[in-house]
Design a protein around this motif. Structure first.
Motif, PDB file in Angstrom:
ATOM      1  N   VAL A  54       0.832  -1.199   0.000  1.00 28.75           N
ATOM      2  CA  VAL A  54       0.000   0.000   0.000  1.00 28.75           C
ATOM      3  C   VAL A  54       0.869   1.253   0.000  1.00 28.75           C
ATOM      4  O   VAL A  54       1.842   1.353   0.749  1.00 28.75           O
ATOM      5  CB  VAL A  54      -0.941   0.010   1.223  1.00 28.75           C
ATOM      6  N   LYS A  55       0.505   2.176  -0.842  1.00 30.30           N
ATOM      7  CA  LYS A  55       1.214   3.456  -0.898  1.00 30.30           C
ATOM      8  C   LYS A  55       0.193   4.581  -0.847  1.00 30.30           C
ATOM      9  O   LYS A  55      -0.777   4.576  -1.596  1.00 30.30           O
ATOM     10  CB  LYS A  55       2.049   3.541  -2.178  1.00 30.30           C
ATOM     11  N   GLN A  56       0.403   5.523   0.059  1.00 33.86           N
ATOM     12  CA  GLN A  56      -0.496   6.649   0.225  1.00 33.86           C
ATOM     13  C   GLN A  56       0.058   7.890  -0.462  1.00 33.86           C
ATOM     14  O   GLN A  56       1.277   8.060  -0.567  1.00 33.86           O
ATOM     15  CB  GLN A  56      -0.712   6.946   1.710  1.00 33.86           C
ATOM     16  N   TYR A  57      -0.871   8.737  -0.913  1.00 34.69           N
ATOM     17  CA  TYR A  57      -0.494   9.983  -1.583  1.00 34.69           C
ATOM     18  C   TYR A  57      -1.204  11.148  -0.917  1.00 34.69           C
ATOM     19  O   TYR A  57      -2.411  11.096  -0.665  1.00 34.69           O
ATOM     20  CB  TYR A  57      -0.832   9.916  -3.072  1.00 34.69           C
ATOM     21  N   SER A  58      -0.462  12.194  -0.659  1.00 36.63           N
ATOM     22  CA  SER A  58      -1.021  13.372   0.002  1.00 36.63           C
ATOM     23  C   SER A  58      -1.898  14.162  -0.953  1.00 36.63           C
ATOM     24  O   SER A  58      -1.901  13.942  -2.167  1.00 36.63           O
ATOM     25  CB  SER A  58       0.122  14.263   0.509  1.00 36.63           C
ATOM     26  N   VAL A  59      -2.622  15.109  -0.397  1.00 39.44           N
ATOM     27  CA  VAL A  59      -3.494  15.967  -1.200  1.00 39.44           C
ATOM     28  C   VAL A  59      -2.704  16.661  -2.301  1.00 39.44           C
ATOM     29  O   VAL A  59      -3.113  16.688  -3.470  1.00 39.44           O
ATOM     30  CB  VAL A  59      -4.198  17.009  -0.308  1.00 39.44           C
ATOM     31  N   ASP A  60      -1.547  17.220  -1.955  1.00 36.29           N
ATOM     32  CA  ASP A  60      -0.763  17.969  -2.935  1.00 36.29           C
ATOM     33  C   ASP A  60      -0.225  17.079  -4.049  1.00 36.29           C
ATOM     34  O   ASP A  60       0.019  17.559  -5.168  1.00 36.29           O
ATOM     35  CB  ASP A  60       0.402  18.682  -2.248  1.00 36.29           C
ATOM     36  N   GLU A  61      -0.053  15.790  -3.786  1.00 30.74           N
ATOM     37  CA  GLU A  61       0.476  14.884  -4.804  1.00 30.74           C
ATOM     38  C   GLU A  61      -0.573  14.500  -5.846  1.00 30.74           C
ATOM     39  O   GLU A  61      -0.209  14.101  -6.957  1.00 30.74           O
ATOM     40  CB  GLU A  61       1.025  13.615  -4.145  1.00 30.74           C
ATOM     41  N   VAL A  62      -1.848  14.601  -5.508  1.00 35.33           N
ATOM     42  CA  VAL A  62      -2.889  14.092  -6.411  1.00 35.33           C
ATOM     43  C   VAL A  62      -3.972  15.110  -6.748  1.00 35.33           C
ATOM     44  O   VAL A  62      -4.905  14.789  -7.488  1.00 35.33           O
ATOM     45  CB  VAL A  62      -3.544  12.823  -5.821  1.00 35.33           C
ATOM     46  N   THR A  63      -3.849  16.329  -6.256  1.00 28.23           N
ATOM     47  CA  THR A  63      -4.914  17.323  -6.425  1.00 28.23           C
ATOM     48  C   THR A  63      -4.332  18.674  -6.824  1.00 28.23           C
ATOM     49  O   THR A  63      -3.326  19.101  -6.242  1.00 28.23           O
ATOM     50  CB  THR A  63      -5.713  17.482  -5.116  1.00 28.23           C
ATOM     51  N   PRO A  64      -4.929  19.360  -7.784  1.00 21.27           N
ATOM     52  CA  PRO A  64      -4.418  20.677  -8.165  1.00 21.27           C
ATOM     53  C   PRO A  64      -4.630  21.712  -7.066  1.00 21.27           C
ATOM     54  O   PRO A  64      -5.504  21.550  -6.211  1.00 21.27           O
ATOM     55  CB  PRO A  64      -5.235  21.032  -9.404  1.00 21.27           C
ATOM     56  N   PRO A  65      -3.851  22.780  -7.072  1.00 24.94           N
ATOM     57  CA  PRO A  65      -4.082  23.862  -6.107  1.00 24.94           C
ATOM     58  C   PRO A  65      -5.344  24.631  -6.455  1.00 24.94           C
ATOM     59  O   PRO A  65      -5.855  24.533  -7.573  1.00 24.94           O
ATOM     60  CB  PRO A  65      -2.829  24.730  -6.260  1.00 24.94           C
ATOM     61  N   PRO A  66      -5.880  25.395  -5.516  1.00 26.36           N
ATOM     62  CA  PRO A  66      -7.095  26.169  -5.782  1.00 26.36           C
ATOM     63  C   PRO A  66      -6.933  27.089  -6.986  1.00 26.36           C
ATOM     64  O   PRO A  66      -5.881  27.705  -7.187  1.00 26.36           O
ATOM     65  CB  PRO A  66      -7.277  26.977  -4.486  1.00 26.36           C
TER      66      PRO A  66
END
Length: 436
Positions: free
Chosen positions: A410-422
């Motif tokens: 299992v590998k987790q990804y943070s918000v910044d790794e998978v989501t564009p900035p506002p």
């Protein structure tokens, strides 16, 4: 406007309490924490698939979660910070609508639902339905939460006051999938996809492919299969994929389409010949369809087997299992997250209103840019001018153990790794190199 038939809409009082008994019970209560402040209920329209191929893996688990959450909120059994009964002391009543049918049918059903006097609407698995209903919600000025659909177009191509999505978009799923594939297969040379030919599938394939162009610029897309939603038969597409023989196969299939793909591709060893990533595959771990070992599995967020060790997750799993003798799948988590987000916004608005029942506009103000707790951890509505949640996610490799689906590596990804900035569209963020 004609009312819906009984087969398409059913009003259900939480926990099966008869209306007369509920009225008597509520009228005897008085204002305080732990008891209901008033007898009038807050009516929430719940729209999800209750018939058709998507009902089993999506609609039923979501509906079950709505029942569990509502019953436990009304009884004051949900852990902190949701211990106040109902919404701010007012009981919750649910009204169900079947999402099955065309988008035009769903728009008509939505209007009928509003005309029947619901206070809020929480619903929609299909991205097409979300795109169709959102402008109608704005027109009718009804606070509406999109609990499952993933297309980022809802808030990237439009701006809404009354519409919220307290769960993540599919950009998270497909950027995370590409990151996992690049990590798992550093020598990646070719990849292919099989996705449904509408907003969800098109966005998913584009985000996955464009992310790989950033992470693995020398890898080549060798096939993209786009059957219609609900096609059911995929032998021709499977033959094309086998002929292309990609190193990696991507699919955002969901519901009955996903189950059909697994059943038809398994005997032909498609998943063995190509490392396969199923971005929405977690629901298949709960049904009779057997996920093969070695498939990369996603749950559209930190849900199910990827959920964190917190009190809200323990509560949901225990309460859901006790009532339905099953574990909650990711649609269950997302329904739960949406209802808890609405409760958090309502009670924040209520507190700002001196403890009195807030207006829809006050709830909207409280909801915008809200940060709230969920079984998946802390959720922040940081995108879409404060109307769209951003979340991290996780992926793992399927390993069947004694008949149960588990995940390894299992590998987790943070918000910044998978989501564009506002303020940045998903496609632009990906093409710009995934920078924050």
């Amino acid at each position: 406007m004609k009312p819906l038939k009984e087969t398409s809409m059913k009003r259900v009082v939480s926990r099966g309490m008869k209306p007369l008994a509920l009225a008597v019970a509520c009228s005897s209560l008085f204002s305080a924490h732990g008891v209901f402040a008033q007898s009038k209920s807050i009516k929430i329209g719940i729209v999800t698939f209750m018939s058709g191929a998507a009902a089993g893996p999506f609609g039923v688990p979501a509906k079950h979660a709505a029942e569990v959450v509502t019953a436990d909120l009304n009884d004051g059994k949900v852990p902190a910070p949701y211990t106040t009964k109902g919404f701010g002391g007012t009981p919750i009543e649910l009204v169900y609508v079947d999402e099955a049918g065309s988008t035009s049918k769903q728009v008509s059903e939505y209007r009928n639902l509003i005309n029947q006097g619901v206070d809020y609407v929480v619903g929609y698995t299909s991205s097409g339905n979300c795109l169709a209903v959102a402008p109608v919600a704005e027109e009718m000025k009804k606070v509406t939460l999109l609990f499952d659909c993933g297309t980022p177009r809802v808030f990237e191509d439009a701006s809404y006051k009354y519409v919220f999505r307290p769960v993540a978009t599919a950009t998270m799923d497909n950027v995370g999938a590409a990151r996992y594939v690049a990590w798992r297969k550093p020598d990646l040379a070719t990849y292919a996809g099989i996705n449904q030919n509408y907003a969800w599938g098109q966005d998913a394939w584009n985000d996955f492919g464009e992310t790989l162009k950033v992470l693995k610029p020398n890898a080549k897309a060798v096939s993209s299969q786009m059957p219609n939603l609900g096609a059911g038969q995929y032998n021709a597409e499977i033959s094309s994929l086998l002929g292309a023989h990609p190193d990696v196969l991507h699919s955002s299939f969901w519901g009955g389409d996903l189950e059909g793909l697994i059943v038809q591709a398994g005997p032909r060893d498609l998943f063995k010949k190509s490392l396969t990533v199923l971005t929405a595959g977690e629901t298949a771990a709960h049904g009779k369809t057997r996920l093969p070992d070695g498939v990369i599995l996603g749950a559209r967020g930190m849900y199910g087997m990827f959920a964190p060790d917190n009190a809200l997750n323990h509560w949901l799993r225990a309460s859901y299992s006790a009532k339905f003798a099953d574990t909650p799948s990711y649609p269950s988590y997302k329904m739960t997250q949406s209802l808890l987000g609405l409760k958090a916004a309502y009670e924040k608005a209520q507190a700002a209103n001196g403890g009195k029942q807030p207006s829809p506009e006050q709830v909207i103000t409280a909801f915008e840019h809200l940060s709230f707790d969920s079984p998946a951890g802390k959720i922040n509505l940081s995108l879409g001018n404060g109307h769209q949640a951003a979340q991290g996610t996780a992926f793992g490799i399927v390993k069947n153990v004694n008949g149960a689906v588990t995940v390894t590596d299992v590998k987790q990804y943070s918000v910044d790794e998978v989501t564009p900035p506002p303020g940045v569209k998903s496609a632009d963020w990906i093409k710009g190199g995934l920078k924050h």
